[in-house]
Every structure is written in C-alpha cells, then in structure tokens.
Design a protein around this motif. Structure first.
Motif, PDB file in Angstrom:
ATOM      1  N   ILE A 147       0.815  -1.283  -0.164  1.00  0.00           N
ATOM      2  CA  ILE A 147      -0.076  -0.021  -0.112  1.00  0.00           C
ATOM      3  C   ILE A 147       1.003   1.262  -0.045  1.00  0.00           C
ATOM      4  CG2 ILE A 147      -1.902   1.418   1.307  1.00  0.00           C
ATOM      5  CD1 ILE A 147      -2.933  -1.144   2.495  1.00  0.00           C
ATOM      6  N   LEU A 148       0.682   2.180  -0.996  1.00  0.00           N
ATOM      7  CA  LEU A 148       1.426   3.496  -0.848  1.00  0.00           C
ATOM      8  C   LEU A 148       0.524   4.429  -0.817  1.00  0.00           C
ATOM      9  CD1 LEU A 148       3.607   5.265  -1.996  1.00  0.00           C
ATOM     10  CD2 LEU A 148       2.708   5.205  -4.345  1.00  0.00           C
ATOM     11  N   MET A 149       0.832   5.437   0.342  1.00  0.00           N
ATOM     12  CA  MET A 149      -0.028   6.551   0.629  1.00  0.00           C
ATOM     13  C   MET A 149       1.059   7.862   0.060  1.00  0.00           C
ATOM     14  SD  MET A 149      -3.038   6.023   1.854  1.00  0.00           S
ATOM     15  CE  MET A 149      -3.410   7.588   2.549  1.00  0.00           C
ATOM     16  N   TRP A 150       0.398   8.457  -0.812  1.00  0.00           N
ATOM     17  CA  TRP A 150       1.404   9.350  -1.521  1.00  0.00           C
ATOM     18  C   TRP A 150       0.569  10.854  -1.236  1.00  0.00           C
ATOM     19  CZ3 TRP A 150       2.486   9.784  -7.565  1.00  0.00           C
ATOM     20  CH2 TRP A 150       3.436  10.693  -7.658  1.00  0.00           C
ATOM     21  N   LYS A 151       1.431  11.713  -0.512  1.00  0.00           N
ATOM     22  CA  LYS A 151       0.900  12.948  -0.379  1.00  0.00           C
ATOM     23  C   LYS A 151       1.492  13.993  -1.238  1.00  0.00           C
ATOM     24  CE  LYS A 151       0.266  16.625   3.261  1.00  0.00           C
ATOM     25  NZ  LYS A 151       0.579  16.815   4.837  1.00  0.00           N
ATOM     26  N   ILE A 152       0.776  14.807  -2.248  1.00  0.00           N
ATOM     27  CA  ILE A 152       1.320  15.769  -3.093  1.00  0.00           C
ATOM     28  C   ILE A 152       1.080  17.017  -2.768  1.00  0.00           C
ATOM     29  CG2 ILE A 152       1.499  16.310  -5.678  1.00  0.00           C
ATOM     30  CD1 ILE A 152       0.842  13.676  -6.303  1.00  0.00           C
ATOM     31  N   ARG A 153       2.090  17.885  -2.127  1.00  0.00           N
ATOM     32  CA  ARG A 153       1.838  19.258  -1.817  1.00  0.00           C
ATOM     33  C   ARG A 153       2.003  20.102  -3.151  1.00  0.00           C
ATOM     34  NH1 ARG A 153       5.056  16.972   2.320  1.00  0.00           N
ATOM     35  NH2 ARG A 153       4.130  16.924   4.451  1.00  0.00           N
ATOM     36  N   ASP A 154       1.657  21.361  -2.895  1.00  0.00           N
ATOM     37  CA  ASP A 154       1.900  22.624  -4.056  1.00  0.00           C
ATOM     38  C   ASP A 154       1.205  22.180  -5.048  1.00  0.00           C
ATOM     39  OD1 ASP A 154       5.182  22.974  -2.545  1.00  0.00           O
ATOM     40  OD2 ASP A 154       3.235  23.976  -1.934  1.00  0.00           O
ATOM     41  N   TYR A 155      -0.026  21.560  -5.015  1.00  0.00           N
ATOM     42  CA  TYR A 155      -0.581  21.196  -6.427  1.00  0.00           C
ATOM     43  C   TYR A 155      -0.650  22.083  -7.466  1.00  0.00           C
ATOM     44  CZ  TYR A 155      -4.341  19.780  -9.301  1.00  0.00           C
ATOM     45  OH  TYR A 155      -5.180  19.456 -10.731  1.00  0.00           O
ATOM     46  N   SER A 156      -1.030  23.427  -7.107  1.00  0.00           N
ATOM     47  CA  SER A 156      -1.353  24.427  -8.122  1.00  0.00           C
ATOM     48  C   SER A 156       0.059  24.680  -8.813  1.00  0.00           C
ATOM     49  CB  SER A 156      -1.911  25.780  -7.616  1.00  0.00           C
ATOM     50  OG  SER A 156      -3.096  25.523  -6.913  1.00  0.00           O
ATOM     51  N   ARG A 157       1.136  24.790  -7.954  1.00  0.00           N
ATOM     52  CA  ARG A 157       2.580  25.190  -8.675  1.00  0.00           C
ATOM     53  C   ARG A 157       2.992  24.034  -9.539  1.00  0.00           C
ATOM     54  NH1 ARG A 157       7.371  23.739  -7.378  1.00  0.00           N
ATOM     55  NH2 ARG A 157       6.877  22.814  -5.236  1.00  0.00           N
ATOM     56  N   ARG A 158       2.985  22.894  -9.004  1.00  0.00           N
ATOM     57  CA  ARG A 158       3.145  21.692  -9.735  1.00  0.00           C
ATOM     58  C   ARG A 158       2.533  21.254 -11.184  1.00  0.00           C
ATOM     59  NH1 ARG A 158       6.492  18.022  -6.559  1.00  0.00           N
ATOM     60  NH2 ARG A 158       6.590  18.815  -4.362  1.00  0.00           N
ATOM     61  N   LYS A 159       1.260  21.838 -11.011  1.00  0.00           N
ATOM     62  CA  LYS A 159       0.686  21.511 -12.084  1.00  0.00           C
ATOM     63  C   LYS A 159       0.851  22.655 -13.196  1.00  0.00           C
ATOM     64  CE  LYS A 159      -4.355  21.865 -14.148  1.00  0.00           C
ATOM     65  NZ  LYS A 159      -5.818  22.380 -13.725  1.00  0.00           N
ATOM     66  N   GLN A 160       1.050  23.686 -12.934  1.00  0.00           N
ATOM     67  CA  GLN A 160       1.517  24.885 -13.750  1.00  0.00           C
ATOM     68  C   GLN A 160       2.865  24.541 -14.475  1.00  0.00           C
ATOM     69  OE1 GLN A 160      -0.082  27.658 -14.529  1.00  0.00           O
ATOM     70  NE2 GLN A 160       1.533  27.993 -16.013  1.00  0.00           N
ATOM     71  N   SER A 175      -5.181  -1.430  -7.402  1.00  0.00           N
ATOM     72  CA  SER A 175      -6.285  -0.433  -7.297  1.00  0.00           C
ATOM     73  C   SER A 175      -5.575   1.083  -7.123  1.00  0.00           C
ATOM     74  CB  SER A 175      -7.093  -0.686  -6.092  1.00  0.00           C
ATOM     75  OG  SER A 175      -7.799  -1.822  -6.235  1.00  0.00           O
ATOM     76  N   LEU A 176      -5.916   2.007  -7.983  1.00  0.00           N
ATOM     77  CA  LEU A 176      -5.551   3.428  -8.099  1.00  0.00           C
ATOM     78  C   LEU A 176      -6.498   4.197  -7.340  1.00  0.00           C
ATOM     79  CD1 LEU A 176      -3.951   3.462 -11.696  1.00  0.00           C
ATOM     80  CD2 LEU A 176      -2.881   3.020  -9.478  1.00  0.00           C
ATOM     81  N   MET A 177      -6.135   5.045  -6.470  1.00  0.00           N
ATOM     82  CA  MET A 177      -7.593   5.989  -5.785  1.00  0.00           C
ATOM     83  C   MET A 177      -6.881   7.388  -5.722  1.00  0.00           C
ATOM     84  SD  MET A 177      -9.074   3.307  -3.048  1.00  0.00           S
ATOM     85  CE  MET A 177      -7.580   2.391  -2.417  1.00  0.00           C
ATOM     86  N   LEU A 178      -7.806   8.144  -5.637  1.00  0.00           N
ATOM     87  CA  LEU A 178      -7.667   9.732  -5.193  1.00  0.00           C
ATOM     88  C   LEU A 178      -8.659   9.757  -3.964  1.00  0.00           C
ATOM     89  CD1 LEU A 178      -6.659  12.342  -5.746  1.00  0.00           C
ATOM     90  CD2 LEU A 178      -8.621  12.991  -7.161  1.00  0.00           C
ATOM     91  N   LEU A 179      -8.072  10.035  -2.800  1.00  0.00           N
ATOM     92  CA  LEU A 179      -8.893  10.066  -1.576  1.00  0.00           C
ATOM     93  C   LEU A 179      -9.730  11.098  -1.525  1.00  0.00           C
ATOM     94  CD1 LEU A 179      -6.286   8.510   0.777  1.00  0.00           C
ATOM     95  CD2 LEU A 179      -7.779   7.159  -0.675  1.00  0.00           C
ATOM     96  N   ILE A 216      -3.254  17.013  -2.364  1.00  0.00           N
ATOM     97  CA  ILE A 216      -3.982  15.987  -2.979  1.00  0.00           C
ATOM     98  C   ILE A 216      -3.330  14.498  -2.237  1.00  0.00           C
ATOM     99  CG2 ILE A 216      -5.045  16.855  -4.919  1.00  0.00           C
ATOM    100  CD1 ILE A 216      -3.291  15.300  -6.400  1.00  0.00           C
ATOM    101  N   PHE A 217      -4.278  13.561  -1.975  1.00  0.00           N
ATOM    102  CA  PHE A 217      -3.825  12.229  -1.568  1.00  0.00           C
ATOM    103  C   PHE A 217      -4.159  11.163  -2.302  1.00  0.00           C
ATOM    104  CE2 PHE A 217      -2.333  13.079   2.891  1.00  0.00           C
ATOM    105  CZ  PHE A 217      -3.012  14.578   3.161  1.00  0.00           C
ATOM    106  N   ILE A 218      -3.038  10.521  -2.757  1.00  0.00           N
ATOM    107  CA  ILE A 218      -3.028   9.118  -4.038  1.00  0.00           C
ATOM    108  C   ILE A 218      -2.788   8.019  -3.104  1.00  0.00           C
ATOM    109  CG2 ILE A 218      -2.220   8.334  -5.849  1.00  0.00           C
ATOM    110  CD1 ILE A 218      -2.002  11.049  -6.907  1.00  0.00           C
ATOM    111  N   LYS A 219      -3.723   6.969  -3.288  1.00  0.00           N
ATOM    112  CA  LYS A 219      -3.462   5.667  -2.476  1.00  0.00           C
ATOM    113  C   LYS A 219      -3.239   4.652  -3.718  1.00  0.00           C
ATOM    114  CE  LYS A 219      -5.374   2.489   0.797  1.00  0.00           C
ATOM    115  NZ  LYS A 219      -6.617   2.462   1.713  1.00  0.00           N
ATOM    116  N   VAL A 220      -2.389   3.980  -3.898  1.00  0.00           N
ATOM    117  CA  VAL A 220      -2.163   2.524  -4.619  1.00  0.00           C
ATOM    118  C   VAL A 220      -2.088   1.479  -3.661  1.00  0.00           C
ATOM    119  CG1 VAL A 220      -0.749   1.549  -6.338  1.00  0.00           C
ATOM    120  CG2 VAL A 220      -0.997   4.237  -6.331  1.00  0.00           C
ATOM    121  N   LYS A 221      -3.004   0.417  -4.047  1.00  0.00           N
ATOM    122  CA  LYS A 221      -3.347  -0.969  -3.256  1.00  0.00           C
ATOM    123  C   LYS A 221      -3.074  -2.025  -4.125  1.00  0.00           C
ATOM    124  CE  LYS A 221      -6.215  -3.273  -0.231  1.00  0.00           C
ATOM    125  NZ  LYS A 221      -7.385  -3.212   0.608  1.00  0.00           N
TER     126      LYS A 221
END
Length: 557
Positions: free
Chosen positions: A406-419, A484-488, A543-548
């Motif tokens: 199980i991977l719990m991935w926290k991606i900060r600064d979403y707006s800057r990274r998307k730009q 399983s790919l999930m957006l929490l 955002i938080f992404i989970k991979v199981k």
C-alpha cells in the motif's frame, strides 16, 4: 455478433486518437463524464449512456453511484454495477458514423464509416512512409517520384568524371574531389587549363611559380618567378654582401652570448651538485629519525581502522536483520560516535603532519615514505566516510518505505506543480518506492497533473510502475497482482475515486524489469480537473493518492 463491432469495441478502449467526424457529433453520442465520443457505450438504468472506462471511477470504493448527466434537469439516479448494461444499439450507430480518413491532411478525400477506418488507413495510398535515404515522411503514393526527382540523396552522375554522387554532395564533389574537373593555373599561366589530377605535377614545374631568393637564409625577402629571381641574384650583389656582413656580425654576437651562457650553466651545475649532496645527507638523517615515529603511527592507525571496520560490519549485519525504528535510532547514535572517532583521528593526523619529525618541520621536509603512509591513512578515512553516508541513505529509505503493498502519497503545492506540468518543465512526478513485502516486488506510482495522451489538458493521469528490485530472481513473472489506483476524498471520506485493473500478462509493463523501471500503465483519464479541483479532493493545495496492490498468492521467501 458482427466481427467489426467486436474489433471496434477493443479499439475504442485502447485508441489514443479519435477520428475527425464529417458532421458534428450528436450530443447523444457524447459521454457526460469525459466529454469524448462514447467508447463501448453502456446504458444506465435511467436510460442515459456512458463510456465503459468511465464507470468504475464513479463508484470509487462504494457499491452505488449516481447518474453523472448534468443538464437543466439533473438526473442523479442511483445505480449499482449490476444495473449497467452494454448498449449494442448505440455502439452500432456510432460505428456507422461518417469520418474522414486519418490522412486527410495529406490529401486523402476518402469518407467512410468509422468501423472501416482502421482497415482503410492500413492500405491508404496517402499514408506517410519514411524515405530510406533521407528519412523524410512522404505520402506512399508520392514516394517513387520523391526518390527520382526530390530526394536530396538521390544518385546523379558527375558530368566530368561520370561517378555516381548523391545530389546533396555534388557541389562539394566538384569543388574538392572530382579528378576530371578543369582548373586554371593559380599562378596565372596563360591558356593553361588542366584536370585536377594533373594540376599538382604542373605546379612543381610551372614557369610562373614564385620562388624565394637564394639568399633568403641571411635575410633577403625577394620572391618572384624563376627568371626574375635569377636577374635579382645577378644585379643585387652589393645588397647581398651587406646582408652577409650583417648576418656574420649577428652570428658572432650570438656565439659569444651562447659561450657566456654555457660558462654560467657550468657554475650553476656545480652549485646544484653540492646542494643535492647536502640534501641527500639531510634526507638520510631525517629518515633515520622518523622511522620509529612511522612505525608507531602506522600501528595505531591500523588498530583504529580495524576497530572502525568491525563496528561498521556489525552495524550492517544489525541493519539487515533488524530494520526497526528503535534499532535505527541506536545505529544512528553509533554512527555519530564513529564520526566523532574519525574526526579525532583526522585531527591527530593533522597535528602529526604539522609537527614533522622534529616537532617543527614542514610536510615538505618529511621523507616520501612517510607522506605516502599519511596519504594512505587519509584514503582509508575517506572510505569510512563514504560507507557512513551510504548507511544514512539506506536508513532514510527504510523509514519511508512501505512493505504491505500500500502506497500513501501526499502531493503538496498542487497548483504550482500543475503549472510546471503545463509549461513543460516537469511533465510527471514519481512517488517513493513501495513493496509487497520485504523480499517482494518493488513498485512506484507516476502522475501527470496536467494529463497525458487523451487526458492532456483536461484530466489528471495516474499510472502504476513495476521497478527492478533486489529479489526479482526469486519472484514469479510476469507480475499478476490486482492493482487499485485511488484519489482520496478529503471531505466526507466516502467518495474516493478508484480504478482497479488486472495486469495484462502479455504486456512488457509486467515482465521482469531489465532496466530501473518498466513502462508505466494506468489511466490517462483518471479524473477530470473540474472534478478534482473541488474541496472534496483538493484541500490546502494538497491531494492524496493511494495505490493498493493485492499481496495474496505471492510466495513467501
């Protein structure tokens, strides 16, 4: 069932390019989730249609979902997966829509039904093919004419030597290589035009070739054709005598200066011999004095290095068998102690180097043997520092690694990274590695915040990657575990976006990796930006992404 319908259904699911429809696509054929043409149309209980790939994300981890149709009168009719059916009628209607050939931009005027598009594009005469000589992309029906009259590498015959030469190299061939190309004598011989292969012999005997005066070595600078040089040498006798006298005087002065330099060098050589003899005697005396110090220093350093090596070996063994938090903390304390010992040892070496054999000498005064020994000791210290740094890195990986699939991935600064993704600076991000067990598969996730392929600019694309691990030789391949790919959901924690797939065992993405990681596989249309960028999934610009990964049926090593 119609075979063309079956093949189209497969292509609709995997195609990354949609055709150009002749007429505007009717709204009833547009998926309300992804806003593309319905791919493998499915019918909900309320009568609305939806793409087959868009169904699972609506459910997430729930057993029910609501109709996504968003019009003036929102439907929001609840349904389960058992209440979703294949809409074969709509699929057949979509398959019969008129589309342009994929190569209409190259001149193809063909208009055909979508179900026949793939077969047509395979044989279309406007399909671009690569010229094997210049590597340009040329429509297939124009390739022959291109090779005969347009290709820059087409072979043409040189009109002078009759050699076959590529068109783009003909001018260079004429200017530098062609042996039959006619050239004029560069010395200006009248009415002399020779082939390039004959010009070199002519220049050696050319009557107008420029030659220097015979008195050039003593300073005469006259240069002209042979006859004029002969006249010059006969009439400029006085000038040449003056040059001879001047050259003789200069030579005499130079000989005198050289003789003085020789005498000076002899004196300096004698002085240097005397100094070298004194230095040899001093060096022998220093070697005898410092020999006991070298033995003592070498013995102490060897003991310290052996002790440090044993402690590091014990640490590595503890690290391999007890990778727990409390053990890591103890090992970190031991590492700090080792670093302090190394620092003290380095200070002692520095003091010894500064003190020298008699307490006040310099490093330059020490024998070469001692300096070499000190350098070897410094190298050993540097090796220990490198090993400590490697241990630090391994501890950091252990602290963040997951070993339960199980991977719990926290991606900060979403707006800057998307730009940054939009600008092309950083198109995708990789997560930290995670594992199915301590001796299991090694994996990671890859996300395109601005989308990839069909989802570029409109969706977040999420992929799963199999990486090369330490125990791959002992694991079964290809990789077959369900993913399983999930957006929490960060709002009410129930509406997670989920997509689950079973690996295709024939795909290279799930074979045993031969490089650091395999090709990623997953969902280009995982979730649209309009849905993602709400308080449900995006909060505090994070955002938080989970991979199981299903870890059942994996052999225990």
């Amino acid at each position: 069932m119609d075979k063309s319908l079956t093949s189209l259904g497969s292509s609709l699911l995997t195609s990354t390019e949609l055709p150009h429809f002749v007429e505007k696509l009717p709204p009833k054929y547009v998926c309300p989730v992804c806003n593309f043409v319905l791919r493998n149309a499915m019918q909900l209980q309320c009568g609305h249609q939806i793409c087959e790939p868009c169904i699972d994300p609506l459910f997430g981890e729930d057993e029910t979902a609501t109709c996504p149709v968003n019009t003036d009168e929102e439907c929001e009719e609840p349904f389960t997966k058992n209440e979703v059916y294949k809409d074969m009628c709509t699929r057949r209607e979509i398959m019969l829509l008129q589309v342009y050939c994929s190569y209409s931009g190259e001149g193809c005027q063909e208009i055909l039904q979508w179900r026949n598009l793939q077969k047509h594009t395979e044989i279309c005469e406007f399909k671009p093919v690569e010229c094997e000589d210049c590597h340009e992309k040329i429509p297939q029906n124009k390739l022959l004419a291109h090779k005969e009259s347009e290709c820059s590498y087409r072979i043409i015959v040189c009109e002078h030597c009759s050699h076959n030469v590529p068109f783009c190299q003909m001018q260079s061939h004429i200017d530098h290589e062609c042996p039959e190309y006619p050239l004029n004598c560069p010395n200006g011989c009248e009415n002399v035009t020779l082939k390039r292969s004959e010009m070199e012999n002519h220049l050696q005997s050319c009557p107008k070739r420029p030659i220097p005066c015979g008195y050039k070595t003593i300073g005469c600078t006259y240069v002209n054709v042979v006859k004029e040089v002969e006249k010059h040498q006969a009439t400029a006798t006085d000038h040449h005598l003056m040059l001879v006298m001047s050259f003789s005087g200069q030579t005499s002065d130079q000989n005198k200066a050289v003789q003085e330099e020789i005498e000076k060098s002899k004196k300096e050589t004698e002085e240097l011999k005397s100094i070298v003899q004194e230095l040899r005697q001093e060096n022998q005396r220093l070697k005898e004095e410092i020999q006991p110090l070298v033995k003592s220093l070498t013995k102490d350093m060897k003991k310290k290095l052996v002790t440090l090596t044993e402690r590091l070996i014990n640490l590595e063994r503890m690290f391999e068998h007890q990778p727990k938090k409390e053990v890591l903390e103890k090992q970190e304390q031991v590492i700090n102690s080792l670093r302090e010992d190394l620092r003290v040892s380095q200070e002692q070496i520095t003091q010894i180097e500064r003190a020298g054999p008699s307490g006040g000498g310099t490093e330059a005064a020490m024998p070469q043997e001692v300096r070499n020994q000190l350098k070897n000791n410094e190298k050993q210290m540097a090796i220990q520092d490198i090993r400590l740094a490697e241990l630090d890195l391994r501890f950091q990986v252990l602290e963040t690694a997951s070993y339960d699939g199980i991977l719990m991935w926290k991606i900060r600064d979403y707006s800057r990274r998307k730009q940054e993704a939009k600008s092309g600076r950083t198109l995708s991000l990789y997560s930290q590695p995670f594992y199915t067990s301590r001796t299991g598969y090694k994996m990671c996730a890859r996300v395109y915040l601005n989308g990839d392929g069909m989802g570029k600019g409109t969706h977040l694309s999420l992929f799963f990657v199999v990486m090369r691990g330490e125990y791959d030789a002992l694991l079964p391949w290809p990789f077959q575990q369900k993913v399983s790919l999930m957006l929490l959901d960060q709002d009410n924690f129930r509406r997670h976006v989920c997509d689950t797939f079973q690996p295709d065992t024939t795909s290279s993405s799930f074979k045993r990796p031969t490089t650091e990681m395999n090709v990623a596989t997953g969902c280009p249309l995982f979730i649209s930006h309009s849905v993602l960028e709400t308080k449900t999934y995006l909060k505090d610009d994070t955002i938080f992404i989970k991979v199981k990964v299903d870890t059942s049926n994996i052999p225990v090593l």
